[in-house]
Design an enzyme around this catalytic site. Structure first.
Site, mmCIF file in Angstrom:
data_model
loop_
_atom_site.group_PDB
_atom_site.id
_atom_site.type_symbol
_atom_site.label_atom_id
_atom_site.label_comp_id
_atom_site.label_asym_id
_atom_site.label_seq_id
_atom_site.Cartn_x
_atom_site.Cartn_y
_atom_site.Cartn_z
ATOM 1 N N HIS A 539 0.598 -1.017 -0.053
ATOM 2 C CA HIS A 539 -0.105 -0.052 -0.072
ATOM 3 C C HIS A 539 0.407 1.123 -0.092
ATOM 4 C CE1 HIS A 539 -3.151 2.092 -0.226
ATOM 5 N NE2 HIS A 539 -4.375 1.878 1.047
ATOM 6 N N ARG A 540 2.354 1.464 0.365
ATOM 7 C CA ARG A 540 3.388 2.405 0.516
ATOM 8 C C ARG A 540 3.206 3.068 -1.498
ATOM 9 N NH1 ARG A 540 7.890 -0.122 2.996
ATOM 10 N NH2 ARG A 540 7.058 -1.525 1.923
#
Length: 566
Positions: A539-540
């Site tokens: 998700h980064r």
């Protein structure tokens, strides 16, 4: 016929037997590892020079071996072939020294004078230099042409001594610490973590004081005849005496090899101990050493972990070593009969990699369904064409091709996070890994340039790599460089699952078993073959909307493979 297999050349030192990889009666192939030896600076696997059957094992755990010691008795499958005999004969001929022409008396007389002159000139030049910057390179690695840098033990500005370890290299068969050939100050570190280093590659630049260089030049003067050397001796000054006494003190009590820990203090441990500490997340500077000359042993690391776990039990639940409560240690034998079996080396490495990814990557998984009814019809129609080409056309080549198309179309999935966490490294190639279940554990072969290959080419290459993985013939290069991974459980069953991202990749696709399901077409339900998709992502690097678009677009490509041609 049977013959004794001896320990090959392992350098000047000795090694302790820490693992015996075969047993009596085993059939071994050429280059298959027999035992693992560990010395102060390296652990190495000793390979068998030829194929055969193990008749007897001449060593036991804990034995100290050197070059030429008996290792095993091998029942060879066959004698030397004619080609091998010719090769040996050629080697013997090469060993015969060629006759050297004798030097004339004038030349003999001139040589000592030339050496003496050169030695004095070199010493004079080095005395006047004060200090200089010297490159320090990787020494001869022997049979291992390349090894990965797994640890850098020094940094710019560090003061190092002769034989202090600079880096740790690891190949398929050995891990080794590379010592410094000179004392000085690290001017710059040129090598990087995870880099494949070979003999002669530059490690760092070292600022060396003039005294060290002068000492290095002195052996040139040792070549003089004894009478000349005696005649050249001068009265020693106090400065000379103090300089001479310094190396003598070092010889009496040489410093053990080690590298700086996180707080700058030295720790002294061998490669195997450092590897164990890395796997357990232990800072060696915190471990109490019990080995000779303050060397940290494996038992010291294990005792340190036990001590931390006991402290965690008595402390509050939130006070674990890293803020994570430790799993309590339980004696399962209290409840019934148990059997303890060692994990395979592949399982241990896989567990460590998965744990690292799970702790470092913020995982999110996007689920979806893809209608593959028409794709399955096309796949079956092409069965005869595939068989004629000598391959089996499964759904995997279609998944590989569709994902490669998407990695080009949605380039934000074909990236890696930079170590600083502030940049994305975009890849201009498309290499895809696919998970293979083997008896020893999970392996992930990598197919390169997937976007440039046909379905039949992908089918053949995938089958070949999977077979190599199951028969332990897949090298390390065959499992590196992937941009994306596919993990398919379709042959087993299930609906959805959460695959763990194989960092530094940023996404992985999980595929489950396709089933017939009723799908509403606007007026009636139609029976469709639906394929469950599970896309886990970092998700980064990827947001939820991009992940949803990826699975939706993947469903469209699999629903009509002709759209990839547009």
């Amino acid at each position: 016929m049977s013959e004794l297999i001896k320990v090959p050349g392992i350098g000047d030192g000795e090694g302790e037997v820490i693992e015996i990889l075969v047993k009596v009666g085993d059939k071994v192939e050429a280059e298959q590892s027999l035992v693992t030896l560990e010395s102060d600076k390296a652990s190495m696997e000793i390979p068998c020079p030829k194929a055969g059957t193990i008749k007897s094992i001449k060593v036991k755990m804990g034995d100290t071996l050197k070059e030429g010691d008996d290792l095993i008795e091998l029942e060879s499958e066959s004698g030397d072939s004619g080609e091998e005999k010719n090769e040996k004969a050629g080697k013997d001929e090469k060993k015969e020294p060629a006759e050297k022409p004798e030097a004339s008396d004038d030349e003999k007389d001139d040589k000592p004078a030339e050496k003496a002159s050169e030695g004095k000139q070199a010493a004079s030049d080095k005395k006047s230099s004060g200090s200089s910057i010297q490159p320090v390179k990787v020494p001869d690695l022997g049979s291992d042409s390349k090894a990965k840098v797994i640890e850098i033990l020094v940094k710019k500005g560090d003061t190092v001594e002769v034989d202090q370890s600079l880096i740790v290299l690891e190949s398929d068969k050995a891990s080794m610490e590379i010592p410094s050939p000179v004392a000085g100050t690290v001017e710059s570190v040129e090598i990087k973590l995870e880099q494949d280093a070979g003999t002669g590659d530059l490690i760092l630049h070292m600022k060396v004081e003039g005294e060290e260089e002068q000492a290095a030049a002195e052996p040139a003067q040792d070549d003089k005849p004894a009478s000349e050397a005696k005649a050249d001796q001068q009265p020693e000054t106090k400065q000379d005496k103090s300089a001479d006494s310094k190396p003598a003190e070092q010889d009496e009590a040489p410093a053990p090899v080690g590298g700086p820990s996180r707080d700058g203090t030295k720790v002294h441990a061998g490669p195997a101990v450092r590897l164990l500490a890395r796997e357990m997340g232990v800072d060696l500077a915190e471990v109490k050493s019990t080995g000779p000359r303050d060397r940290i042993l494996k038992e010291d690391v294990q005792n340190h972990v036990k001590s931390v776990m006991k402290q965690g039990k008595s402390a509050p639940a939130t006070a674990g070593g890293s803020g994570i409560p430790a799993v309590p240690e339980i004696d399962f034998s209290r409840f019934g009969e148990i059997e303890v079996k060692d994990m395979t080396r592949l399982q241990q490495i896989g567990a460590a990699n998965i744990h690292r990814s799970w702790l470092n990557v913020p995982h999110v998984t996007q689920f979806d369904l893809a209608d593959i009814s028409e794709l399955e019809t096309f796949r079956k129609d092409q069965k005869a064409v595939a068989e004629k080409a000598g391959v089996k056309l499964t759904i995997l080549p279609f998944l590989l091709k569709a994902c490669a198309h998407l990695l080009r179309e949605q380039a934000n999935f074909n990236v890696a996070l930079a170590p600083n966490g502030k940049q994305l490294i975009h890849k201009n190639y498309v290499h895809i890994g696919f998970a293979v279940d083997t008896p020893d554990g999970l392996m992930v072969p990598v197919i390169r340039d997937v976007d440039k290959k046909s379905l039949l080419q992908l089918a053949g290459e995938a089958a070949e790599l999977a077979e190599k993985a199951r028969t332990k013939k897949l090298g390390a290069d065959g499992m590196q460089g992937a941009c994306f991974t596919i993990s398919s459980l379709g042959h087993i069953g299930g609906t959805y699952f959460t695959p763990i991202v194989n960092a530094p990749e940023v996404a992985i696709l999980g595929v489950s078993k396709a089933t017939m399901q009723p799908v509403w077409d606007g007026s009636v339900f139609q029976p469709k073959l639906m394929l469950p998709l599970s896309l886990s992502y970092d998700h980064r690097a990827i947001n939820g909307a991009a992940a949803a678009q990826f699975t939706k677009r993947l469903g469209e490509l699999l629903g009509d493979i002709r759209s990839m041609l547009l």
